[in-house]
Write an enzyme that holds these catalytic residues in place. Structure first.
Site, PDB file in Angstrom:
ATOM      1  CB  SER A 169      10.590  -0.401   5.310  1.00 43.03           C
ATOM      2  OG  SER A 169       9.367  -1.168   4.950  1.00 43.03           O
ATOM      3  NE  ARG A 170      10.736  -5.304   8.945  1.00 40.54           N
ATOM      4  CZ  ARG A 170       9.683  -6.834  10.025  1.00 40.54           C
ATOM      5  NH1 ARG A 170       9.884  -7.628  10.744  1.00 40.54           N
ATOM      6  NH2 ARG A 170       8.634  -6.757   8.721  1.00 40.54           N
ATOM      7  CG  ASP A 210      -6.323  -6.464   5.731  1.00 42.59           C
ATOM      8  OD1 ASP A 210      -6.164  -5.567   6.078  1.00 42.59           O
ATOM      9  OD2 ASP A 210      -6.618  -6.540   3.934  1.00 42.59           O
ATOM     10  CE  LYS A 246      -8.055  -1.794   5.871  1.00 37.62           C
ATOM     11  NZ  LYS A 246      -7.699  -2.617   4.987  1.00 37.62           N
ATOM     12  CB  ILE A 266      -1.231  -0.144   1.039  1.00 37.16           C
ATOM     13  CG1 ILE A 266      -2.550   0.661   0.652  1.00 37.16           C
ATOM     14  CG2 ILE A 266      -0.209   0.600   2.086  1.00 37.16           C
ATOM     15  CD1 ILE A 266      -2.750   1.128  -0.512  1.00 37.16           C
TER      16      ILE A 266
END
Ligand code: NAP
Length: 310
Positions: A36-37, A168, A90, A14
């Site tokens: 972000s990893r 989801d 969300k 997303i």
């Protein structure tokens, strides 16, 4: 006014598909970092974790948390403690009760907490709300069926506890319905199908109602191949009303009232920018509460195991 400097946290589907282009298209908002990893964006400063970003990264005003819901509370609390505005993807969290402490923390820090429901920004949702305000709704049918293998490839978190499974996407339908109907809704029954090897449902049928006894049915399915369905059909005293394509199209009495390209995330960032200017919060837990209640009330059935490859 200087632009709102945003860092995206959790650079997955997303973030790439929607947040990056929406930020680029929104005046007064600028992407200044990614945390972000395992992923980064060429040309944009990167940190592996939010902690590292807050410690060593460039100055930021806000974070957009695009990680799975199970880790979002801790990240939101950390960002608010560092006096950053927070946008939550969300669902806003993995539980209902974890959100209010964030509201309190945001107020104390005089920062914004925006619990987004992107589907509410679909082009036909506000016209539907206005149309229905003048009508009596007599029944509602939600049909939200998509192919998890197409839309969520390799997203193991979705079937882990707190990942919501079929809710989801299903929570998007509930976010629209709770916006376009004037009365609060509640769940009256739920049937949840859990794959034998997973901890979240792959299909669900709900019945909901309101104080006036409105009959609402909702079918959620994650194994829909062929045409996908993101539809809400309403019977009203003025004839049938259909919101389809996830809220992009509105038909009433056989007439197409809205059929517009979706621009949900541009709307989200405009709203976030407005909220940050005033420090106001925008947190509506109604859709998450309905999903939590479906888990509370739901009859559970075990169905065949789900594997990413059919
Ligand atoms: P995703 O592709 O799995 O991306 C999430 C990213 O978060 C991962 O790439 C990962 O990046 C990071 N992450 C995963 N587990 C983590 C952990 N335990 N701790 C810290 N970071 C972790 O998922 P997504 O589809 O983008 O969805 C993210 C959120 O957006 C969900 O709540 C979803 O409901 C919402 N959303 C998704 C869509 C959609 O169509 N996909 C649409 C609207 C909203 P690193 O490994 O690099 O850290």
């Amino acid at each position: 006014m200087s632009p709102l400097r945003v860092a995206i946290v959790g650079f997955g589907k997303i973030a790439r598909d929607q947040h990056v282009p929406a930020i680029a298209a929104t005046e007064g908002v600028e992407l200044v970092a990614v945390a972000s990893r395992n992923a980064s964006l060429p040309g944009v400063p990167h940190a592996a974790t939010l902690d590292e970003l807050l410690r060593d990264g460039p100055e930021i005003d806000a974070v957009a948390l695009c990680t799975p819901p199970q880790v979002r509370h801790a990240q939101a609390a950390m960002a608010l403690a560092a006096s950053k505005h927070v946008m939550l993807e969300k669902p806003p969290g993995a539980t209902v009760a974890e959100i209010n402490p964030l509201v309190t923390a945001a107020r104390a820090a005089q920062r914004t907490l925006f619990a987004t429901w992107h589907s509410r920004f679909a082009p036909a949702v506000e016209p539907a709300r206005q149309l229905l305000a003048g009508r009596q709704v007599t029944s509602v049918k939600i049909t939200w069926k998509e192919d998890v293998r197409v839309w969520h490839p390799g997203q193991a978190w979705i079937f882990e506890p707190g990942g919501l499974g079929v809710f989801d996407p299903g929570i998007n339908a509930l976010s629209i319905l709770t916006r376009i109907l004037p009365q609060p809704l509640f769940v009256t029954s739920a049937d949840l199908a859990f794959p034998a090897n997973r901890d979240a449902p792959i299909a669900a049928n709900l019945a909901l109602s309101d104080v006036q006894g409105l009959q609402i049915s909702a079918e959620f399915d994650f194994l829909q191949t062929g045409p996908q369905s993101w539809d809400i059909d309403l019977d009203t005293d003025g004839g049938p009303v259909t919101l389809s394509m996830g809220g992009a199209r509105l038909r009433a009495g056989g007439i197409e009232l809205v059929d517009a390209a979706e621009a949900e995330y541009a709307g989200l960032y405009r709203r976030f920018s407005e909220l940050c200017a005033t420090g106001e919060a925008d947190v509506d837990l109604a859709p998450l509460q309905l999903v939590a209640d479906a888990f509370l009330l739901g009859r559970r059935r075990m169905v065949e195991p789900f594997e990413d490859e059919p």
